[in-house]
Design an enzyme around this catalytic site. Structure first.
Site, mmCIF file in Angstrom:
data_model
loop_
_atom_site.group_PDB
_atom_site.id
_atom_site.type_symbol
_atom_site.label_atom_id
_atom_site.label_comp_id
_atom_site.label_asym_id
_atom_site.label_seq_id
_atom_site.Cartn_x
_atom_site.Cartn_y
_atom_site.Cartn_z
ATOM 1 N N PRO A 21 1.521 3.678 0.520
ATOM 2 C CG PRO A 21 1.013 6.207 0.007
ATOM 3 C CD PRO A 21 1.658 3.821 -0.330
ATOM 4 C CG ASN A 22 -1.218 5.934 4.256
ATOM 5 O OD1 ASN A 22 -0.561 6.488 5.582
ATOM 6 N ND2 ASN A 22 -1.486 6.671 3.951
ATOM 7 N NE ARG B 284 -5.969 4.468 5.032
ATOM 8 C CZ ARG B 284 -5.727 4.388 3.550
ATOM 9 N NH1 ARG B 284 -4.796 3.127 3.765
ATOM 10 N NH2 ARG B 284 -5.415 5.071 2.564
ATOM 11 C CE1 TYR C 166 -9.004 2.001 1.314
ATOM 12 C CE2 TYR C 166 -8.669 2.935 3.168
ATOM 13 C CZ TYR C 166 -8.710 3.573 1.950
ATOM 14 O OH TYR C 166 -9.090 4.668 1.437
ATOM 15 C CG ASN D 178 -3.060 -0.195 -2.883
ATOM 16 O OD1 ASN D 178 -3.249 0.683 -3.381
ATOM 17 N ND2 ASN D 178 -4.204 -0.410 -2.488
ATOM 18 C CB ALA E 145 -2.489 8.976 -1.207
ATOM 19 C CG HIS F 15 -5.461 9.142 -6.008
ATOM 20 N ND1 HIS F 15 -5.512 8.194 -6.739
ATOM 21 C CD2 HIS F 15 -4.958 8.433 -4.841
ATOM 22 C CE1 HIS F 15 -6.134 7.113 -6.170
ATOM 23 N NE2 HIS F 15 -6.819 7.374 -4.865
ATOM 24 C CG ASP G 200 7.987 8.403 -15.837
ATOM 25 O OD1 ASP G 200 6.917 8.198 -16.726
ATOM 26 O OD2 ASP G 200 8.697 9.190 -16.128
ATOM 27 C CD GLU H 119 -4.219 1.916 -11.313
ATOM 28 O OE1 GLU H 119 -4.340 1.304 -11.841
ATOM 29 O OE2 GLU H 119 -4.789 2.225 -9.907
ATOM 30 C CG HIS I 148 -6.884 0.860 -6.244
ATOM 31 N ND1 HIS I 148 -5.662 1.843 -5.680
ATOM 32 C CD2 HIS I 148 -6.262 1.511 -7.311
ATOM 33 C CE1 HIS I 148 -5.748 2.442 -6.369
ATOM 34 N NE2 HIS I 148 -5.321 2.376 -7.811
ATOM 35 C CG LEU I 149 -7.784 -3.005 -0.232
ATOM 36 C CD1 LEU I 149 -6.843 -2.790 0.341
ATOM 37 C CD2 LEU I 149 -8.212 -4.224 0.017
ATOM 38 C CB SER I 150 -11.572 1.594 -1.676
ATOM 39 O OG SER I 150 -10.978 2.939 -2.232
ATOM 40 N NE ARG J 140 -12.890 6.359 -0.955
ATOM 41 C CZ ARG J 140 -11.579 5.680 -0.162
ATOM 42 N NH1 ARG J 140 -10.696 5.390 -0.812
ATOM 43 N NH2 ARG J 140 -11.794 6.728 0.931
ATOM 44 N NE ARG K 210 -10.302 9.123 -1.770
ATOM 45 C CZ ARG K 210 -8.786 8.662 -0.217
ATOM 46 N NH1 ARG K 210 -7.672 8.698 -1.299
ATOM 47 N NH2 ARG K 210 -9.424 9.892 0.226
HETATM 48 C C1 DQA Z 1 -6.484 3.056 -1.914
HETATM 49 C C2 DQA Z 1 -7.385 3.587 -2.823
HETATM 50 C C3 DQA Z 1 -6.760 5.051 -2.739
HETATM 51 O O1 DQA Z 1 -7.610 6.183 -3.082
HETATM 52 C C4 DQA Z 1 -5.846 5.470 -1.219
HETATM 53 O O2 DQA Z 1 -4.967 7.018 -1.302
HETATM 54 C C5 DQA Z 1 -5.116 3.786 -0.388
HETATM 55 C C6 DQA Z 1 -6.014 2.850 -0.572
HETATM 56 C C7 DQA Z 1 -7.415 1.316 -2.098
HETATM 57 O O3 DQA Z 1 -6.497 -0.054 -1.886
HETATM 58 O O4 DQA Z 1 -8.502 1.529 -2.014
HETATM 59 O O5 DQA Z 1 -4.126 4.771 -0.337
HETATM 60 O O6 DQA Z 1 -5.576 2.252 -3.056
#
Ligand code: DQA
Length: 149
Positions: free
Chosen positions: A10-11, A18, A23, A74, A77, A80, A87, A98, A100-102, A107, A111
């Site tokens: 998502p997002n 964003r 990011y 990735n 959210a 978390h 599963d 896994e 994550h950009l950040s 943070r 997270r």
């Molecule tokens: C994220 C980190 C997550 O906490 C956040 O909800 C995202 C992006 C990252 O790529 O840093 O949507 O997965």
């Protein structure tokens, strides 16, 4: 040729606009293009998918069985919160990395928990879009260690 599914949650479709201070300014299309190019050098195929819906991400993981030999996830959210995604990954038994950009550990405390990391080979975070390429390197090395029977 082994194939890797690059799955974004998502997002992440909003990458580039964003919260660029968190990011970066790279769009999802640019990330996906970079993955395809990098995978070519590693002798891997890549398929990319993004969804804002937990069920669609779970369906994509189920459908990866027999189609893809590795997953880069990735989960945004859902990382978390989603026991269901965790599963799904255990169920298909496909090696997953896994991303994550950040740096999620630097943070907010909510997270710091990742359900995905409980079942992934490992987690790469804090390196922006480069994290996806590092994940491809990690999967390529893993697949070379244990070629498909
Ligand atoms: C994220 C980190 C997550 O906490 C956040 O909800 C995202 C992006 C990252 O790529 O840093 O949507 O997965």
């Amino acid at each position: 040729m082994a194939s890797i599914l690059v799955l974004n949650g998502p997002n992440l479709n909003l990458l580039g606009t964003r919260q660029p201070e968190v990011y970066g300014s790279v769009t999802l299309a640019m990330v996906e293009e970079a993955c395809v190019e990098h995978a070519k050098k590693l002798g891997l195929d890549v398929a990319c998918l993004q969804s804002n819906h937990e069920g669609a991400l779970i369906d994509a993981i189920h459908e990866a069985k027999g189609q893809h030999q590795g997953i880069i996830l990735n989960a945004g959210a859902y990382t978390h919160t989603s026991i269901a995604l965790m599963d799904a990954l255990i169920s298909v038994e496909i090696p997953a990395v896994e991303v994550h950009l950040s740096n999620i550990h630097a943070r907010e405390p909510f997270r710091h928990t990742s359900y995905i990391s409980k079942v992934a080979l490992g987690q790469i975070c804090g390196f922006g879009a480069q994290g996806y390429l590092l994940a491809l390197d990690a999967l390529a090395a893993r697949l070379n260690e244990a070629p498909a029977a």
